[in-house]
Scaffold this active site. Structure first.
Site, short mmCIF file in Angstrom:
data_model
loop_
_atom_site.label_atom_id
_atom_site.label_comp_id
_atom_site.label_asym_id
_atom_site.label_seq_id
_atom_site.Cartn_x
_atom_site.Cartn_y
_atom_site.Cartn_z
N MET A 167 35.30 34.63 40.90
CA MET A 167 36.04 35.56 41.75
C MET A 167 35.04 36.11 42.76
O MET A 167 34.63 37.27 42.71
CB MET A 167 36.67 36.67 40.89
CG MET A 167 37.88 36.17 40.11
SD MET A 167 38.28 37.24 38.71
CE MET A 167 37.19 36.51 37.50
N MET B 54 46.78 32.96 38.33
CA MET B 54 46.47 34.33 37.90
C MET B 54 47.78 35.07 37.62
O MET B 54 48.67 35.13 38.46
CB MET B 54 45.70 35.09 38.98
CG MET B 54 44.26 34.66 39.17
SD MET B 54 43.26 34.71 37.67
CE MET B 54 43.32 36.45 37.24
N ASP C 161 34.09 35.06 33.48
CA ASP C 161 34.54 35.64 34.75
C ASP C 161 33.35 36.12 35.58
O ASP C 161 32.67 37.07 35.22
CB ASP C 161 35.47 36.82 34.47
CG ASP C 161 36.80 36.37 33.91
OD1 ASP C 161 37.47 35.55 34.56
OD2 ASP C 161 37.17 36.82 32.81
N MET D 30 32.28 37.86 38.94
CA MET D 30 32.85 38.73 39.98
C MET D 30 31.74 39.29 40.85
O MET D 30 30.67 39.67 40.34
CB MET D 30 33.62 39.89 39.35
CG MET D 30 34.70 39.46 38.37
SD MET D 30 35.67 40.88 37.84
CE MET D 30 36.61 40.15 36.49
N ASP E 165 45.86 32.99 33.44
CA ASP E 165 44.82 34.00 33.17
C ASP E 165 45.33 35.39 33.52
O ASP E 165 45.64 35.67 34.67
CB ASP E 165 43.59 33.65 34.03
CG ASP E 165 42.41 34.59 33.79
OD1 ASP E 165 42.47 35.42 32.87
OD2 ASP E 165 41.43 34.46 34.54
N HIS F 30 35.99 31.20 28.58
CA HIS F 30 36.25 31.56 29.97
C HIS F 30 35.26 32.64 30.40
O HIS F 30 35.15 33.69 29.76
CB HIS F 30 37.70 32.06 30.05
CG HIS F 30 38.19 32.37 31.42
ND1 HIS F 30 38.74 31.42 32.25
CD2 HIS F 30 38.24 33.54 32.10
CE1 HIS F 30 39.11 32.00 33.38
NE2 HIS F 30 38.82 33.29 33.33
N SER G 39 38.34 34.92 26.98
CA SER G 39 37.54 35.42 28.10
C SER G 39 36.53 36.43 27.59
O SER G 39 36.90 37.45 27.00
CB SER G 39 38.44 36.09 29.13
OG SER G 39 37.65 36.83 30.05
N HIS H 194 35.14 31.06 35.99
CA HIS H 194 36.16 31.53 36.93
C HIS H 194 35.45 32.38 37.97
O HIS H 194 35.09 33.52 37.71
CB HIS H 194 37.21 32.34 36.15
CG HIS H 194 38.26 32.95 37.01
ND1 HIS H 194 39.13 33.92 36.54
CD2 HIS H 194 38.62 32.73 38.30
CE1 HIS H 194 39.96 34.27 37.50
NE2 HIS H 194 39.67 33.57 38.58
C1 DX5 Z 1 40.64 39.11 35.21
C2 DX5 Z 1 39.97 37.93 34.56
C3 DX5 Z 1 40.51 37.56 33.23
C4 DX5 Z 1 40.43 38.64 32.18
C5 DX5 Z 1 41.73 38.56 31.42
O1 DX5 Z 1 40.34 39.10 36.56
O2 DX5 Z 1 40.06 36.79 35.39
O3 DX5 Z 1 39.91 36.36 32.75
O4 DX5 Z 1 39.38 38.52 31.27
O5 DX5 Z 1 41.78 39.62 30.54
P1 DX5 Z 1 43.07 39.91 29.67
O6 DX5 Z 1 43.31 38.70 28.83
O7 DX5 Z 1 42.67 41.11 28.89
O8 DX5 Z 1 44.21 40.16 30.63
ZN ZN Z 2 39.39 34.87 34.53
#
Ligand code: DX5
Ligand code: ZN
Length: 220
Positions: A63, A132, A30, A32, A170, A28, A5, A61
């Site tokens: 969010m 998650m 993210d 947000m 994740d 990956h 990620s 991903h």
């Molecule tokens: C959190 C993200 C993850 C994040 C995971 O909301 O969806 O993808 O990057 O990070 P680690 O692997 O550090 O928990």
């Molecule tokens: Zn993620």
């Protein structure tokens, strides 16, 4: 599959950070929106730039609220997989169909306390289930083990031939937690801080992969 990620990468040097994880199965990304989660990261323009500089399949991903409005754009841009959250829409099937029509795999994600049972029926519309294992929003949090029950439930349906999808996890995946996720039947492991927090991210990806392979070998 291992999916680093980039949330834990240096956002000012993304091209180099993507090069540093060459050999990964997915990258990956993210997205947000500071509404569905209390954090803001990046959107479509940055994903388009990422797609220009890497051959690694991009796993978005989302969010974000209102995925029906935004998700197809990521598929049209060329993302390999586009995952949105079950908690954000009343019509997940319509969103999945729009993502697939735009040329990407469609993923459904559930937060740690969202049960999977109400969604089992519609998972046939999806290519990926993203479980998650932390509350979405931030990297570097601790792994929440009880979510593995959801991975096991869906793994059993896949093994029984009732579903065909990638089970992805994740949050909090690292050298200590990846084996229990592998034992639960997870196929794809997202890792942010565990990969980018090390001096050789590509080597860390390979070590994580070997841990999964070792678990699978004992299971056989
Ligand atoms: C959190 C993200 C993850 C994040 C995971 O909301 O969806 O993808 O990057 O990070 P680690 O692997 O550090 O928990
Ligand atoms: Zn993620």
């Amino acid at each position: 599959m291992i999916a680093p990620s980039i949330l834990s990468a240096d956002f000012a040097n993304l091209a180099a950070e993507l090069k540093a994880i060459e050999g990964s199965d997915w990258v990956h990304v993210d997205v947000m929106d500071n509404h569905f989660v209390p954090n803001l990261t990046l959107g479509l323009p940055v994903v388009q730039s990422i797609l220009k500089v890497t051959d690694i399949p991009v796993d978005c991903h989302l969010m974000i609220e209102n995925p029906e409005r935004w998700a197809p754009g990521y598929a049209e841009a060329g993302a390999y997989n586009v995952t949105f959250h079950a908690e954000t829409t009343d019509d997940p099937i319509a969103v999945a169909r729009d993502i697939r029509a735009a040329g990407a795999k469609a993923g459904l994600s559930v937060k740690p306390n969202t049960p999977i049972e109400p969604y089992l029926e519609i998972l046939k519309e999806f290519d990926t289930l993203l479980v998650m294992s932390v509350e979405p929003g931030f990297g570097g949090q601790s792994f929440i083990g009880h979510v593995l029950e959801k991975a096991r439930t869906v793994r059993n349906l896949v093994d029984a031939g009732e579903l065909r999808l990638v089970v992805e996890i994740d949050g909090g995946i690292n050298m200590d937690t990846i084996e229990q996720a592998a034992e639960a039947g997870v196929d794809c492991f997202v890792a942010g801080s565990a990969v980018y927090g090390t001096s050789d991210p590509a080597a860390t990806v390979e070590t994580l992969r070997q841990k999964v392979i070792a678990v699978e070998a004992t299971a056989e």
